[in-house]
Design a protein around this motif. Structure first.
Motif: not given
Ligand code: AMP
Ligand code: GLY
Length: 423
Positions: A1-25
């Motif tokens: 699955m492709n994912i689009l993350l909206i935002g540009s802060g530290g919260r979104e960096h943490a979400l991005a870091w975790k999302l890319t560790q997901s096998p389904s991403c």
């Protein structure tokens, strides 16, 4: 699955870091992102206010999930537009995001659903608000109803200060957010943050945290968006968490659904632990920033799968969220001047190695140099068996960062570290 993350802060960096560790991403896209997020995701220059453009991008890139980080696009209805176009989205619709977007809306919901919170009055007329003040003791809390970037709350110690705050808000010091003012009874206790995920029907707890709102060591100076946080917050014992779920979070989700306004996404409850039990201070319709950074540092499951299950109203079937027992602690490095006008463009050099995760909050690349580009710039996050250990790791990494125009608090986690010392 492709994912689009909206935002540009530290919260979104943490979400991005975790999302890319997901096998389904598969591919993670981020709009607009930042230089830290660029290490995890493909950045795209999308105008998130242009909902048609976001929908077209999702169709073009076969995006199967959009994760909305900040509150502004939620309140602006990006979730509604994506849902209408059939794109699964993590984050509430605009009407449901009123839980954050209107303090008065949330207070009235608490009254209807019998949820413990501070006594209050809503006012759209300055004279009526001023006349009503006498009913409240001191200190008294004056709030602009709408979104004010965490700044629309005044704790007035005297009647004169309270009246001045009401005058200011109605005179436009917080723009449209102050067209309505909420007067609240002052609650005494320790504050803690509690997170829950819901698809509008099922609800699961998603961890606790405590943050540090004041700019200076020892909790002095003006309020900020948060100068640091740690998770878990042991003051929220399992018994208290169960009580918060039962008395505050579940009745909120049920009332929203019953009123035809189901809430889907993360509910971030700001709590006051009073001697009468936990009471709601406010809701946010998004993850906390920097609370998300510490939650993601402890989360052990497949984030993409969990957020997709919520977007598709399948939370009841999803694996229960799992967290490490470790403590995660994040120190915010801000640009000098914050929370006033932060110095922009200061050079930053990050260490090649650190025993901590450095999330980017307000950074930019300029001519190949990483520079500060906002008030809160970096979130340096340590993890350890105890808060003391997590704190030591975070500050060791802070000390290895070269950022002459930056500053941070040196006492993040002080309550917990003191408790661990037995003080
Ligand atoms: P809010 O933006 O509503 O979270 O408020 C910001 C901060 O103001 C909170 O984190 C509390 O420290 C404080 N605050 C807000 N409402 C109250 C209240 N009714 N009683 C005591 N403190 C409050
Ligand atoms: N750290 C507080 C917030 O995200 O609202």
């Amino acid at each position: 699955m492709n994912i689009l993350l909206i935002g540009s802060g530290g919260r979104e960096h943490a979400l991005a870091w975790k999302l890319t560790q997901s096998p389904s991403c598969d591919t993670l896209y981020a709009a607009p992102g930042n230089p830290g997020i660029a290490e995890e995701a493909t950045l795209v220059a999308l105008d998130v206010m242009d909902h048609a453009a976001v929908i077209a991008f999702c169709a073009d890139k076969l995006v199967g999930l959009v994760v909305i980080g900040p509150e502004a696009p939620l309140v602006d209805g990006l979730g509604d537009s994506l849902r209408a176009a059939g794109v699964p989205v993590f984050g509430p619709n605009a009407k449901a995001a009123q839980l954050e977007g209107s303090k008065g809306f949330t207070k009235d919901l608490c009254t209807r659903a019998n949820i413990p919170t501070a006594g209050y009055a809503r006012h759209t007329d300055k004279a009526a608000a001023l006349a009503d003040l006498a009913r409240f003791g001191l200190p008294v809390v004056i709030k602009a109803d709408g979104l004010a970037a965490g700044k629309g709350v005044i704790i007035a110690e005297t009647a004169a200060d309270a009246a001045a705050a009401i005058e200011d808000m109605f005179d436009g010091s917080f723009g449209d957010a102050g067209a309505e003012v909420v007067i609240e009874e002052f609650m005494v206790g320790e504050e803690a943050s509690f997170f829950a995920l819901t698809d509008g029907k099922s609800v699961v707890a998603f961890g606790s945290a405590q943050d540090h709102k004041r700019v200076g060591d020892g909790d002095v100076g003006p309020n900020t968006g948060g100068m640091g946080a740690y998770s878990p917050a042991p003051v929220l014992t399992p018994e208290l968490e169960a009580r918060v779920m039962r008395e505050i979070v579940e009745p909120t989700v049920a009332a929203m659904a019953a009123e035809g306004n189901p809430y889907s996404g993360v509910l971030y409850a700001g709590l006051m632990l009073t001697d009468q039990g936990p009471k709601l201070i406010e809701y946010n319709a998004r993850f906390g920033d920097p609370e998300c950074q510490v939650l993601m540092s402890r989360f052990e499951g497949d984030l993409a799968a969990l957020l997709l299950a919520i977007a598709q109203e399948r939370l009841a079937e999803a694996e229960a969220p799992r967290f490490s027992d470790d403590t995660a602690l994040t120190v915010v490095m801000a640009a000098k001047g914050y929370p006033g006008t932060p110095e922009k463009g200061g050079a930053i050099t990050l260490p090649a190695q650190a025993d901590a995760k450095i999330f980017h909050a307000g950074t930019a690349m300029k001519d190949g140099q990483l520079v500060a580009n906002g008030g809160r710039v970096l979130n340096v996050t340590g993890r350890g068996k105890t808060a003391t250990e997590a704190q030591a790791k975070a500050y060791a990494a802070v000390d290895a960062i070269v950022f002459p125009s930056g500053f941070c608090r040196r006492d993040i986690g002080w309550r917990e570290v003191a408790r661990e010392r037995g003080a």
